[in-house]
Design a protein around this motif. Structure first.
Motif, PDB file in Angstrom:
ATOM      1  N   GLU A 185     -14.602  52.040   9.698  1.00  0.00           N
ATOM      2  CA  GLU A 185     -13.307  51.348   9.622  1.00  0.00           C
ATOM      3  C   GLU A 185     -12.446  52.090   8.599  1.00  0.00           C
ATOM      4  O   GLU A 185     -12.861  52.297   7.450  1.00  0.00           O
ATOM      5  CB  GLU A 185     -13.488  49.879   9.203  1.00  0.00           C
ATOM      6  CG  GLU A 185     -12.136  49.170   9.144  1.00  0.00           C
ATOM      7  CD  GLU A 185     -12.218  47.669   8.893  1.00  0.00           C
ATOM      8  OE1 GLU A 185     -13.301  47.069   9.054  1.00  0.00           O
ATOM      9  OE2 GLU A 185     -11.162  47.099   8.525  1.00  0.00           O
ATOM     10  N   LEU A 190      -7.594  50.497   3.796  1.00  0.00           N
ATOM     11  CA  LEU A 190      -9.009  50.817   3.523  1.00  0.00           C
ATOM     12  C   LEU A 190      -9.119  52.343   3.645  1.00  0.00           C
ATOM     13  O   LEU A 190      -9.666  52.872   4.611  1.00  0.00           O
ATOM     14  CB  LEU A 190      -9.930  50.109   4.526  1.00  0.00           C
ATOM     15  CG  LEU A 190     -11.443  50.258   4.301  1.00  0.00           C
ATOM     16  CD1 LEU A 190     -11.897  49.507   3.046  1.00  0.00           C
ATOM     17  CD2 LEU A 190     -12.219  49.725   5.513  1.00  0.00           C
ATOM     18  N   ARG A 284     -11.241  45.355   4.118  1.00  0.00           N
ATOM     19  CA  ARG A 284     -11.817  45.430   5.470  1.00  0.00           C
ATOM     20  C   ARG A 284     -11.147  44.358   6.320  1.00  0.00           C
ATOM     21  O   ARG A 284     -11.206  43.177   5.991  1.00  0.00           O
ATOM     22  CB  ARG A 284     -13.334  45.237   5.422  1.00  0.00           C
ATOM     23  CG  ARG A 284     -14.005  46.401   4.742  1.00  0.00           C
ATOM     24  CD  ARG A 284     -15.505  46.372   4.784  1.00  0.00           C
ATOM     25  NE  ARG A 284     -15.995  47.444   3.928  1.00  0.00           N
ATOM     26  CZ  ARG A 284     -16.201  48.702   4.315  1.00  0.00           C
ATOM     27  NH1 ARG A 284     -16.024  49.038   5.569  1.00  0.00           N
ATOM     28  NH2 ARG A 284     -16.599  49.620   3.456  1.00  0.00           N
ATOM     29  N   LYS A 288     -15.326  42.290   8.410  1.00  0.00           N
ATOM     30  CA  LYS A 288     -15.314  41.673   7.077  1.00  0.00           C
ATOM     31  C   LYS A 288     -16.683  41.106   6.766  1.00  0.00           C
ATOM     32  O   LYS A 288     -17.225  40.351   7.581  1.00  0.00           O
ATOM     33  CB  LYS A 288     -14.347  40.483   7.077  1.00  0.00           C
ATOM     34  CG  LYS A 288     -12.934  40.817   6.926  1.00  0.00           C
ATOM     35  CD  LYS A 288     -12.156  39.519   6.711  1.00  0.00           C
ATOM     36  CE  LYS A 288     -10.787  39.710   7.298  1.00  0.00           C
ATOM     37  NZ  LYS A 288     -10.058  38.546   7.571  1.00  0.00           N
ATOM     38  N   TRP A 305     -21.240  49.435   0.788  1.00  0.00           N
ATOM     39  CA  TRP A 305     -19.814  49.163   1.018  1.00  0.00           C
ATOM     40  C   TRP A 305     -19.176  48.657  -0.265  1.00  0.00           C
ATOM     41  O   TRP A 305     -19.817  47.988  -1.042  1.00  0.00           O
ATOM     42  CB  TRP A 305     -19.635  48.097   2.103  1.00  0.00           C
ATOM     43  CG  TRP A 305     -19.780  48.639   3.509  1.00  0.00           C
ATOM     44  CD1 TRP A 305     -20.297  49.851   3.870  1.00  0.00           C
ATOM     45  CD2 TRP A 305     -19.408  47.975   4.730  1.00  0.00           C
ATOM     46  NE1 TRP A 305     -20.267  49.983   5.253  1.00  0.00           N
ATOM     47  CE2 TRP A 305     -19.736  48.848   5.798  1.00  0.00           C
ATOM     48  CE3 TRP A 305     -18.845  46.728   5.015  1.00  0.00           C
ATOM     49  CZ2 TRP A 305     -19.505  48.521   7.122  1.00  0.00           C
ATOM     50  CZ3 TRP A 305     -18.629  46.404   6.338  1.00  0.00           C
ATOM     51  CH2 TRP A 305     -18.942  47.286   7.379  1.00  0.00           C
TER      52      TRP A 305
END
Ligand SMILES: NC(=O)c1ccc[n+]([C@@H]2O[C@H](COP(=O)([O-])OP(=O)(O)OC[C@H]3O[C@@H](n4cnc5c(N)ncnc54)[C@H](OP(=O)(O)O)[C@@H]3O)[C@@H](O)[C@H]2O)c1
Length: 305
Positions: A185, A190, A284, A288, A305
């Protein structure tokens, strides 16, 4: 700007913008994916990004067969179903049969976590609602099988998706082949600069999913301002930002006009690229984690992450 191709670390050429073939509607509405994929093919896309999980591979196979494009003019990416870690070649064979091809150009490990195999259920859940993940095989084990697939001629390149610096480092401890691609992503909210730089340093091409950042990013005042400056749409500005950073993208669109627009991008000034990167919020939007920090059965710490 003509959409460039990037050269993967094994010399294979990959078009930098592709068409994401995720099916977001019920598979019962069969005419929908056929229609939107047909537009993509007519719009001039030659790179199709799919996965068994999306349920679109048979449709893509039909469209591509009808289009009659020579196979060597197409670039097809697919991804392993996350619960088929012990049936990898069987899963790939299903993908090839559905797509009507002898090989895919790129085959990805879809997620680093492996999900428990249950016939007919790709999302088996624990009582608390989290995904049932398994510890064995690990992604290192799965990668070793992927490496052997290269010798079968059924895949031209192999890569990963949703990997972080942490999980890539773990993978590279045992890998004989460096992944060609990491699909993550990625959008201006992001920007993942550290991961993008890390992948570049290892020769791994980064592909952005959810590349537009949806209405949140497309409505950002800076993106709207730059769209006016470049006489382009906000989506074109954001996709041009990906290319300017040396990353590739899989925009998905059901609109023929948007699909055409996404192949016709402005060239951004470097200061504008930096201004867009500075919009980063570490947010995100597509995948999520839960409030307790779980994403698809793993903690965000474990994901890196
Ligand atoms: N690798 C992975 O693990 C993973 C995980 C999750 C998701 N994904 C993939 O990532 C994709 C999710 O991202 P996404 O497709 O939702 O992200 P996206 O391509 O950034 O966003 C799609 C949205 O953008 C709109 N759009 C596209 N081009 C546009 C344009 N030129 N102007 C205005 N709007 C435009 C589309 O609307 P219109 O249809 O109206 O054009 C659609 O609403 C899925 O396809 C999924 O397959 C991959």
């Amino acid at each position: 700007m003509t959409i460039p191709s990037v050269t993967l670390n094994n010399g294979v050429q990959m078009p930098a913008i592709d068409s994401n073939c995720c099916l977001s509607l019920s598979p019962i509405r069969m005419t929908y994916p056929q229609c939107h994929l047909l537009h993509q093919q007519q719009a001039g896309y030659t790179h199709f990004d799919t996965a068994q999980m999306y349920g679109t591979e048979k449709h893509i196979g039909n469209i591509l067969k009808d289009a009659g494009i020579p196979r060597d003019k197409l670039f097809i990416t697919s991804k392993l179903l996350w619960n088929y870690h012990s049936l990898i070649e069987e899963s790939l064979d299903t993908t090839l049969k559905d797509l009507g091809t002898d090989y895919v150009d790129l085959f990805l490990i879809h997620w680093p976590q492996m999900v428990l195999y249950e016939e007919g259920n790709i999302r088996p859940r624990n009582p608390d609602g989290t995904l049932k993940v398994v510890e064995s095989p690990s992604f290192n084990d799965v990668w070793a099988v992927f490496e052997r697939l290269l010798d079968t001629g059924k895949v031209r390149s192999i890569g990963v998706s949703n990997f972080s610096i942490k999980t890539l480092e773990e993978l590279l401890k045992t890998a004989k082949v460096v992944p060609s691609v990491n699909q993550i992503e990625l959008h201006p909210y992001l920007a993942q600069t550290e991961l993008v730089e890390y992948c570049k340093s290892k020769g791994i091409v980064v592909t952005a999913y959810a590349p537009t950042g949806y209405s949140q990013v497309l409505g950002d005042p800076l993106i709207v301002e730059l769209a006016a400056k470049y006489k382009a749409s906000p989506a074109q500005v954001v996709l041009a930002w990906h290319l300017a950073r040396g990353t590739t993208a899989v925009p998905k669109s059901t609109s023929e006009a948007h699909q055409k627009e996404n192949l016709n991008l402005p060239t951004l000034d470097s200061e504008d690229v930096e201004r867009i990167t500075a919009l980063n919020k570490g947010l995100r939007i597509c995948n999520k984690p839960t409030e307790t920090g779980i994403i698809c059965g793993w903690s965000v710490e474990r994901m890196g992450w």
